[in-house]
Scaffold this motif. Sequence first.
Motif, short mmCIF file in Angstrom:
data_model
loop_
_atom_site.label_atom_id
_atom_site.label_comp_id
_atom_site.label_asym_id
_atom_site.label_seq_id
_atom_site.Cartn_x
_atom_site.Cartn_y
_atom_site.Cartn_z
N LEU A 182 0.86 -1.18 0.00
CA LEU A 182 0.00 0.00 0.00
C LEU A 182 0.89 1.22 0.00
CD1 LEU A 182 -2.72 1.50 0.28
CD2 LEU A 182 -2.47 1.22 2.77
N TYR A 183 0.69 2.11 -0.99
CA TYR A 183 1.42 3.37 -1.03
C TYR A 183 0.50 4.48 -0.55
CZ TYR A 183 3.55 7.65 -2.60
OH TYR A 183 4.07 8.92 -2.61
N ILE A 184 0.96 5.25 0.44
CA ILE A 184 0.21 6.39 0.96
C ILE A 184 0.98 7.66 0.61
CG2 ILE A 184 -0.88 7.44 2.97
CD1 ILE A 184 -0.74 4.69 4.36
N HIS A 185 0.39 8.47 -0.24
CA HIS A 185 1.04 9.69 -0.75
C HIS A 185 1.03 10.82 0.28
CE1 HIS A 185 -2.84 11.61 -1.22
NE2 HIS A 185 -3.28 10.48 -1.76
N GLY A 186 1.71 11.88 -0.07
CA GLY A 186 1.82 13.05 0.80
C GLY A 186 0.72 14.07 0.59
N TYR A 187 0.88 15.21 1.23
CA TYR A 187 -0.10 16.31 1.25
C TYR A 187 -0.45 16.78 -0.15
CZ TYR A 187 -1.99 20.97 2.20
OH TYR A 187 -2.77 22.09 2.24
N ASN A 188 -1.73 16.88 -0.41
CA ASN A 188 -2.28 17.37 -1.68
C ASN A 188 -1.78 16.60 -2.90
OD1 ASN A 188 -4.11 19.21 -0.77
ND2 ASN A 188 -2.86 21.00 -1.20
N SER A 189 -1.38 15.37 -2.70
CA SER A 189 -0.95 14.54 -3.81
C SER A 189 -2.09 13.61 -4.18
CB SER A 189 0.31 13.75 -3.42
OG SER A 189 0.90 13.17 -4.55
N SER A 190 -1.79 12.56 -4.95
CA SER A 190 -2.86 11.66 -5.38
C SER A 190 -2.29 10.28 -5.68
CB SER A 190 -3.53 12.20 -6.65
OG SER A 190 -2.68 12.02 -7.78
N SER A 191 -3.18 9.41 -6.09
CA SER A 191 -2.78 8.04 -6.44
C SER A 191 -1.87 8.02 -7.66
CB SER A 191 -4.03 7.20 -6.72
OG SER A 191 -4.74 7.73 -7.83
N GLU A 192 -1.84 9.09 -8.40
CA GLU A 192 -1.01 9.17 -9.61
C GLU A 192 0.27 9.95 -9.39
OE1 GLU A 192 -1.86 7.27 -12.20
OE2 GLU A 192 -3.52 6.69 -10.91
N SER A 193 0.72 10.06 -8.15
CA SER A 193 1.93 10.82 -7.85
C SER A 193 3.15 10.22 -8.54
CB SER A 193 2.18 10.85 -6.34
OG SER A 193 2.61 9.58 -5.90
N ARG A 194 4.19 11.00 -8.63
CA ARG A 194 5.42 10.55 -9.26
C ARG A 194 6.00 9.33 -8.55
NH1 ARG A 194 10.14 14.77 -9.85
NH2 ARG A 194 9.90 14.71 -7.61
N THR A 195 5.94 9.34 -7.21
CA THR A 195 6.47 8.21 -6.45
C THR A 195 5.68 6.94 -6.75
OG1 THR A 195 7.20 9.71 -4.71
CG2 THR A 195 7.08 7.37 -4.15
N ALA A 196 4.37 7.06 -6.81
CA ALA A 196 3.54 5.89 -7.14
C ALA A 196 3.89 5.36 -8.53
CB ALA A 196 2.05 6.24 -7.08
N GLN A 197 4.12 6.26 -9.47
CA GLN A 197 4.45 5.84 -10.83
C GLN A 197 5.82 5.14 -10.88
OE1 GLN A 197 2.02 5.86 -13.11
NE2 GLN A 197 0.91 6.64 -11.34
N VAL A 198 6.78 5.66 -10.11
CA VAL A 198 8.11 5.03 -10.06
C VAL A 198 8.00 3.64 -9.43
CG1 VAL A 198 10.41 5.15 -9.00
CG2 VAL A 198 9.41 7.18 -10.07
N LEU A 199 7.25 3.54 -8.35
CA LEU A 199 7.06 2.23 -7.72
C LEU A 199 6.41 1.25 -8.70
CD1 LEU A 199 5.88 3.30 -4.16
CD2 LEU A 199 8.00 2.08 -4.73
N LEU A 200 5.37 1.69 -9.40
CA LEU A 200 4.70 0.83 -10.38
C LEU A 200 5.67 0.37 -11.46
CD1 LEU A 200 1.28 2.63 -10.85
CD2 LEU A 200 1.62 0.29 -10.06
N ALA A 201 6.52 1.28 -11.91
CA ALA A 201 7.45 0.97 -13.00
C ALA A 201 8.56 0.00 -12.57
CB ALA A 201 8.08 2.26 -13.54
N HIS A 202 8.91 0.01 -11.28
CA HIS A 202 10.08 -0.74 -10.85
C HIS A 202 9.80 -1.96 -9.97
CE1 HIS A 202 13.01 1.92 -12.65
NE2 HIS A 202 12.23 2.91 -12.28
N LEU A 203 8.57 -2.13 -9.53
CA LEU A 203 8.27 -3.33 -8.75
C LEU A 203 8.33 -4.54 -9.67
CD1 LEU A 203 5.35 -2.25 -6.40
CD2 LEU A 203 7.68 -2.86 -5.75
N GLY A 204 8.96 -5.56 -9.22
CA GLY A 204 9.10 -6.76 -10.03
C GLY A 204 7.85 -7.63 -9.98
N GLU A 205 7.95 -8.75 -10.67
CA GLU A 205 6.86 -9.72 -10.64
C GLU A 205 6.64 -10.17 -9.21
OE1 GLU A 205 6.73 -13.06 -13.27
OE2 GLU A 205 7.78 -11.92 -14.83
N GLY A 206 5.41 -10.47 -8.91
CA GLY A 206 5.08 -10.93 -7.57
C GLY A 206 4.69 -9.83 -6.61
#
Length: 146
Positions: A5-29
């Motif tokens: 579970l990723y919890i973003h910071g103040y006034n951010s959203s589910s589409e934050s840059r950190t969420a996108q980086v995590l999505l791009a780099h998390l491996g299988e599983g």
Amino acid sequence: MKKILYIHGYNSSSESRTAQVLLAHLGEGFELIHPTFSNDPEEAIPMARRIIREEGVDMVVATSLGGFVALSLRGIPKFVINPSVAPHLTLPNNGYDGDLSGFERLSKVIWMISMRQNARIRPVFLVSMMNSFRTETSSPHTMRMS
């Protein structure tokens, strides 16, 4: 499959840059759950607890104000990046004009729990996250995508 579970910071959203980086780099599983949370801890904390319970979350990753929310969660591993440990003091400087009493009360509770468990809360200032961020020369805490 491990669920994070990723919890973003103040006034951010589910589409934050950190969420996108995590999505791009998390491996299988791994599955990243990254909803948009309210800035109000009275709403965000119960939402995080519900998601953890209903989705079977294995770990929480959080940044800034999301780190404050994560620190209030018990019984789950967490990786907290630059957490806001006293948002009642910092949010007014960032344009927040809502009620701060919930933040202040929870800050005290989080501090007391950490002291009772003989734990230390140490903010983590990431210089590099999965080789996808580079530090700006103007500030040691400002990051950008490579």
